[in-house]
Design an enzyme around this catalytic site. Structure first.
Site, PDB file in Angstrom:
ATOM      1  CB  ALA A 198      -0.922   0.001   1.216  1.00 35.40           C
ATOM      2  CG  HIS A 212       0.263   4.899   3.743  1.00 42.14           C
ATOM      3  ND1 HIS A 212       0.116   4.616   5.082  1.00 42.14           N
ATOM      4  CD2 HIS A 212      -0.518   3.999   3.092  1.00 42.14           C
ATOM      5  CE1 HIS A 212      -0.701   3.590   5.234  1.00 42.14           C
ATOM      6  NE2 HIS A 212      -1.103   3.202   4.040  1.00 42.14           N
ATOM      7  CG  ASN A 226       2.034  -5.518   7.298  1.00 42.89           C
ATOM      8  OD1 ASN A 226       2.778  -6.045   8.105  1.00 42.89           O
ATOM      9  ND2 ASN A 226       0.790  -5.920   7.111  1.00 42.89           N
TER      10      ASN A 226
END
Length: 272
Positions: A126, A224, A194
């Site tokens: 991601a 992010h 993660n």
């Protein structure tokens, strides 16, 4: 006449939102690869759609995947990572690991892979820009930081929140719920961060990589942003991921695994 190479056998451990998408993509066809087996903690739950695949894979216990396949893709809960990955790398084979945070609790798996000629592959998942981070790490990275913002539903129940009695269910504005190292983030948010561990392993390690986590009721996407300063470049990159059926995971995560598998035997490979 050119010799045709045999297809590489692939197994998938875990049939949640990500694992199911990976299985379906393999069944539809990825150059040089062949789906041979799957494993699930609840195999009966998936019988219906597995039966509709063009080439139905064997449903095996986790312990048998390493013998059945050349590549095993881990899409399972982090507590199962060791039982999936260790037998694979001990046989000199390849494990594709999504629950990369679990590698920090099982760092010896990397040495095990090195000792036996196996390999652990961590997809970008991601995040964004791990190719730039790995390139910068060939030189010297001075600092690396990840700032994550997630909808409240994507963080509910995280161990860090429970341990520190941080209530986020009814917040009406962004709240920073964590600031610390990637190692601490992985421990406190095992189903969410993660990406932090992947960034740290690509760059300057889990203890020097800094992480901020925000619960944000104003966003609908898992966001992010990474900031890296090195002797070769200074860069910042952001990504806003649409959540999958599992609000803790973005849809792009499964696509990243599929892209990783396509690279393995592709006639043309792009990117670091």
């Amino acid at each position: 006449m050119a010799e045709v190479k045999a297809k590489t056998r692939v197994a998938v451990a875990g049939l949640g939102a990500i694992g199911a998408d990976v299985v379906k993509a393999l069944d539809q066809g990825i150059e040089g690869l062949r789906l041979v087996a799957v494993a699930s903690q609840s195999p009966g739950k998936h019988e219906g759609w597995l039966a509709k695949l063009a080439s139905k894979p064997k449903v095996l216990p986790i312990a048998e995947l390493a013998d059945a396949a050349d590549i095993v893709v881990e899409c399972a809960p982090s507590k199962l990572v060791r039982s999936i990955v260790a037998p694979v790398v001990e046989r000199g084979k390849t494990a594709v690991v999504l629950s990369v945070g679990a590698l920090l609790q099982n760092e010896d798996l990397i040495g095990l892979a090195r000792e036996h000629g196996g390999q652990i592959i961590v997809p970008t998942g991601a995040l964004i820009g791990l190719d730039a981070v790995t390139a910068a790490a060939v030189g010297t990275i001075h600092s690396a930081k990840l700032v994550t913002r997630k909808p409240v539903a994507g963080l509910l129940g995280a161990p860090h929140l429970v341990e520190h009695n941080i209530e986020i269910a009814d917040i009406t504005e962004p709240l920073r719920v964590f600031e610390g190292s990637a190692r601490e983030a992985a421990r406190g948010f095992p189903a969410n961060l993660n990406v932090a561990v992947a960034l740290s392993l690509a760059g300057i390690g889990p203890d020097r990589t800094r992480v901020e986590i925000w619960a944000d009721p104003t966003v609908t996407r898992n966001t992010h942003r990474i900031e890296v300063d090195s002797d070769s470049a200074r860069f910042s990159m952001g990504i806003e991921n649409i959540p999958s059926e599992n609000p803790k995971t973005g849809r792009i995560t499964a696509l990243s695994v599929i892209a990783t598998l396509r690279k393995l035997r592709a006639s043309l490979r792009i990117g670091t």
